[in-house]
Design a protein around this motif. Sequence first.
Motif, PDB file in Angstrom:
ATOM      1  N   MET A 163      14.123  -3.825   6.512  1.00  0.00           N
ATOM      2  CA  MET A 163      12.683  -3.659   6.726  1.00  0.00           C
ATOM      3  C   MET A 163      12.359  -3.682   8.210  1.00  0.00           C
ATOM      4  O   MET A 163      11.589  -2.846   8.709  1.00  0.00           O
ATOM      5  CB  MET A 163      11.931  -4.783   5.995  1.00  0.00           C
ATOM      6  N   PHE A 164      12.951  -4.625   8.927  1.00  0.00           N
ATOM      7  CA  PHE A 164      12.742  -4.705  10.372  1.00  0.00           C
ATOM      8  C   PHE A 164      13.273  -3.450  11.060  1.00  0.00           C
ATOM      9  O   PHE A 164      12.622  -2.895  11.960  1.00  0.00           O
ATOM     10  CB  PHE A 164      13.434  -5.953  10.927  1.00  0.00           C
ATOM     11  N   ALA A 167      11.003  -0.379  10.346  1.00  0.00           N
ATOM     12  CA  ALA A 167       9.714  -0.528  11.027  1.00  0.00           C
ATOM     13  C   ALA A 167       9.871  -0.258  12.525  1.00  0.00           C
ATOM     14  O   ALA A 167       9.074   0.480  13.128  1.00  0.00           O
ATOM     15  CB  ALA A 167       9.155  -1.928  10.796  1.00  0.00           C
ATOM     16  N   ALA A 170      10.551   3.448  13.127  1.00  0.00           N
ATOM     17  CA  ALA A 170       9.357   4.297  13.083  1.00  0.00           C
ATOM     18  C   ALA A 170       8.614   4.248  14.414  1.00  0.00           C
ATOM     19  O   ALA A 170       8.121   5.267  14.908  1.00  0.00           O
ATOM     20  CB  ALA A 170       8.445   3.854  11.943  1.00  0.00           C
ATOM     21  N   PHE A 177       8.084   7.934   9.597  1.00  0.00           N
ATOM     22  CA  PHE A 177       7.047   6.920   9.428  1.00  0.00           C
ATOM     23  C   PHE A 177       6.902   6.511   7.965  1.00  0.00           C
ATOM     24  O   PHE A 177       6.370   5.437   7.671  1.00  0.00           O
ATOM     25  CB  PHE A 177       5.713   7.453   9.956  1.00  0.00           C
ATOM     26  N   PRO A 180       9.294   2.966   6.467  1.00  0.00           N
ATOM     27  CA  PRO A 180       8.839   1.580   6.285  1.00  0.00           C
ATOM     28  C   PRO A 180       7.858   1.414   5.142  1.00  0.00           C
ATOM     29  O   PRO A 180       7.818   0.353   4.509  1.00  0.00           O
ATOM     30  CB  PRO A 180       8.189   1.235   7.638  1.00  0.00           C
ATOM     31  N   ALA A 184       8.855  -1.001   2.235  1.00  0.00           N
ATOM     32  CA  ALA A 184       7.986  -2.160   2.050  1.00  0.00           C
ATOM     33  C   ALA A 184       7.582  -2.308   0.586  1.00  0.00           C
ATOM     34  O   ALA A 184       7.535  -3.427   0.051  1.00  0.00           O
ATOM     35  CB  ALA A 184       6.743  -2.030   2.928  1.00  0.00           C
TER      36      ALA A 184
END
Length: 252
Positions: A163-164, A167, A170, A177, A180, A184
């Motif tokens: 996830m990190f 993100a 992006a 884009f 994430p 998420a």
Amino acid sequence: MATTQHYMWALGHFILLISSARYFLAWAMFRGPGAWWYKASFTGALISYAIVCHKSLGIPQPNPAWVKKALLDENVQYFILSFFWWSSKPIAIALMPYAIFSLFHALTFTRTTLMPQLLPPGPPSTSSGQPTPHPIAKKLQVWVKSNYDPAMKAVAYIELLIMFRVALGAILFQNSFIAPLVYAHFLRQRYYQSQFTRSAVADVNRRVDVYIQKPGTPPVLVQVWGKFKMLIGRWTGSTLAPQAGAGAGARQ
């Protein structure tokens, strides 16, 4: 007796495991791993997860009840995510959870299906008189059982790292884009369906809180972290009800 479908399920896991090992080896040695091995890995995932999804849900039905049931199934979630990764620009860390799942499924298939055909049984049991598994199979079973929970804990932390990564990717234009956003939503469902994920989130939250609350931390950082947790809490609070799935990792 193993069916053709079961062998195809296992083949998908072996394809994923071998291809991802080849990809990670080239990646670790800075040899510029080709996208072919990445796609091959997720092709194996798609094979295995498609078989498990079909087994648990049957033929797709064009009605809201079936769709809702499918979306709540964690194997369906991993299948959809694997297709997203398959069709996206390679992100090495995205392969790691799938590779870990496949390692355990491939080892279990080897122990329960292949070894009985290739290795002689052990001595008869003193209680039942039935042949016991070969000593290698017994050792493999012990290893899988003792390492499964630690591996699932590692997967939970890796999924937070993904996830990190997406993100940040992006922001730096290293991935789309939409990545994430898709991930998420996936992670949101994992939080409600996996105790390992909830524990990992709680641990990370605790560690960040300790860091944020240190003397000298800029007040703006404290405010940003507080608002971030508030937004995440509101977002995760409106999810579908958690259901007991067939088990992450495309179990057959």
